[in-house]
Scaffold this active site. Structure first.
Site, PDB file in Angstrom:
ATOM      1  CE1 TYR A 120     -97.058  60.978  47.403  1.00 57.91           C
ATOM      2  CE2 TYR A 120     -97.216  58.920  46.179  1.00 57.91           C
ATOM      3  CZ  TYR A 120     -96.510  60.047  46.538  1.00 57.91           C
ATOM      4  OH  TYR A 120     -95.260  60.252  46.032  1.00 57.91           O
ATOM      5  CD  GLU A 158     -94.898  63.555  46.421  1.00 60.63           C
ATOM      6  OE1 GLU A 158     -94.080  62.633  46.527  1.00 60.63           O
ATOM      7  OE2 GLU A 158     -94.905  64.547  47.160  1.00 60.63           O
TER       8      GLU A 158
END
Ligand code: GDP
Ligand code: MN
Length: 379
Positions: A101, A189
């Site tokens: 991530y 993101e």
């Protein structure tokens, strides 16, 4: 404003972030052609402005062009968390060894962009944040210095990126940061950022939320807006230059000025009611704007009473009153309405409203109490 995955990834890629080859399709036949052109396997991905598409069945792997067509046909038209899928992204499938991530948000308290990374990327980052927050590493980026190499390298080693991939990782972190700053984003993101079987890093998913207040600087980004993101009421409000936020309560509020609108909501709550919306018609609002605002309020089935709280400064009370009457000509209103108009031309305003079947009040406290009572059918 939220961007779709394919839009976010295209922006990331302009800043040097590697993304899979892929194209968008609106029909199953197009998805087939793209799959043929890219070579299989491919992934078919629903383009809707919500997360968790994978879990909802909106991300599927196709081993052949035939299968791509069948799966695209299934996904197009699917309803994911209330949004209808109108487009799919057909991406060349990646061979995934690890899912990481990497994201950035504005940390308002620290006045910095916070870069976060975790070795536990993939679909459940919210779960990681809730149950294992120590697995998410954060660095704060000084807006004047920008992201520094030691920070990118530091976070890479904290999440256990092997030496061989550190350069690739830092290049992606810099690219994402540049994309974030250049687009005036609130969030950018990559989840997952994958390490492929051959050791390359690739941004498989992308998410971006842009700051609406900076969109005037980015006409190219503004064009990417998907109308489906907003409710029809929010779209109508934006097109009419109204600040409108839908809420859960039963008292529709129409106010001029954001501060006064907040105060009105507070006082409605104080007297035991609950506002159905925040709505600021702005200073100097003319009759047509008022009419649009009232249409939006009355369109909400939760609304059991409407409260007008207008302070006439630049805004003229008679204009507002005319707007209310114009709107009542157009829309069927079967809920009670309470009006408190004070300031410029209040006498004229009240005289005009006397024609409508409206409850009036002199003070905000009185108006709020009457609106709460009216919503409960007590008056
Ligand atoms: P989200 O569920 O909306 O976040 O959609 P993602 O794009 O993140 O996809 C969800 C999951 O599908 C990813 O975490 C991967 O595990 C899987 N996935 C996505 N693309 C590929 C791919 O190219 N190959 C493989 N094997 N899995 C993929
Ligand atoms: Mn994802």
């Amino acid at each position: 404003m939220k961007l779709h995955e394919f839009q976010a990834k295209r922006i990331f890629s302009r800043y040097g972030v590697p993304i899979p080859q892929g194209e968008v399709a609106t029909t199953a036949a197009q998805a087939r052609e793209i799959a043929q052109h890219l070579g299989c396997p491919v992934v078919i991905k629903a383009q809707v402005l919500v997360g968790g598409r994978g879990k909802a069945g909106g991300v599927k792997l196709a081993r052949s062009a035939d299968e791509a067509e069948v799966l695209a046909d299934q996904i197009l038209g699917m309803n994911i968390k209330g949004l209808q899928v109108k487009r799919v992204l057909v991406d060349k499938a990646a061979d995934i060894a690890q899912e990481i991530y990497l994201g950035m948000v504005i940390d308002r308290n620290r006045r910095r962009v916070a870069m976060m990374a975790s070795s536990e990327g993939g679909v459940d980052i919210e779960e990681v944040a809730a149950t294992k927050p120590e697995a998410i590493k954060t660095v704060l980026i000084d807006p004047f210095l920008g992201l520094k190499s030691y920070q990118a390298i530091g976070i890479a080693s904290q999440i256990g990126i092997p030496q061989d991939q550190i350069r690739q990782f830092t290049k992606i972190a810099f690219g994402l940061y540049q994309a974030f700053v250049a687009s005036d984003a609130e969030l950018a993101e990559i989840n997952p950022l994958v390490v492929t079987g051959s050791g390359d890093l690739l941004a498989l998913d992308g998410k971006m939320v842009l700051d609406d207040n900076a969109l005037f600087r980015h006409p190219d980004l503004e064009e990417m807006r998907d109308q489906d993101e907003e409710s029809p009421a929010e779209t109508e409000a934006r097109l009419n230059g109204l600040s409108y936020v839908s809420l859960d309560g039963e008292i529709g509020c129409m106010v001029n000025g954001a501060g006064l609108a907040m105060a009105t909501m507070d006082i409605v709550k104080h007297f035991g009611g609950s506002p159905a919306n925040f709505l600021d018609i702005g200073g100097g609002a003319k009759a047509d704007k008022v009419a649009a605002a009232l249409r939006i309020i009355l369109h909400d089935p939760k609304v059991k009473a409407v409260l007008f709280n207008i302070f006439g400064g630049i805004t003229r009370c008679d204009e507002v009153a005319r707007g209310i009457l114009a709107a009542l000509d157009e829309v069927q209103a079967d809920v009670p309405m309470v009006a408190r108009l004070v300031g410029t031309n209040e006498e004229e305003g009240r005289a005009i409203l006397a024609e409508a079947d409206m409850i009036t009040a002199k003070t905000l406290a009185e108006a709020a109490q009457k609106a709460v009572a009216a919503a409960r059918e007590e008056i």
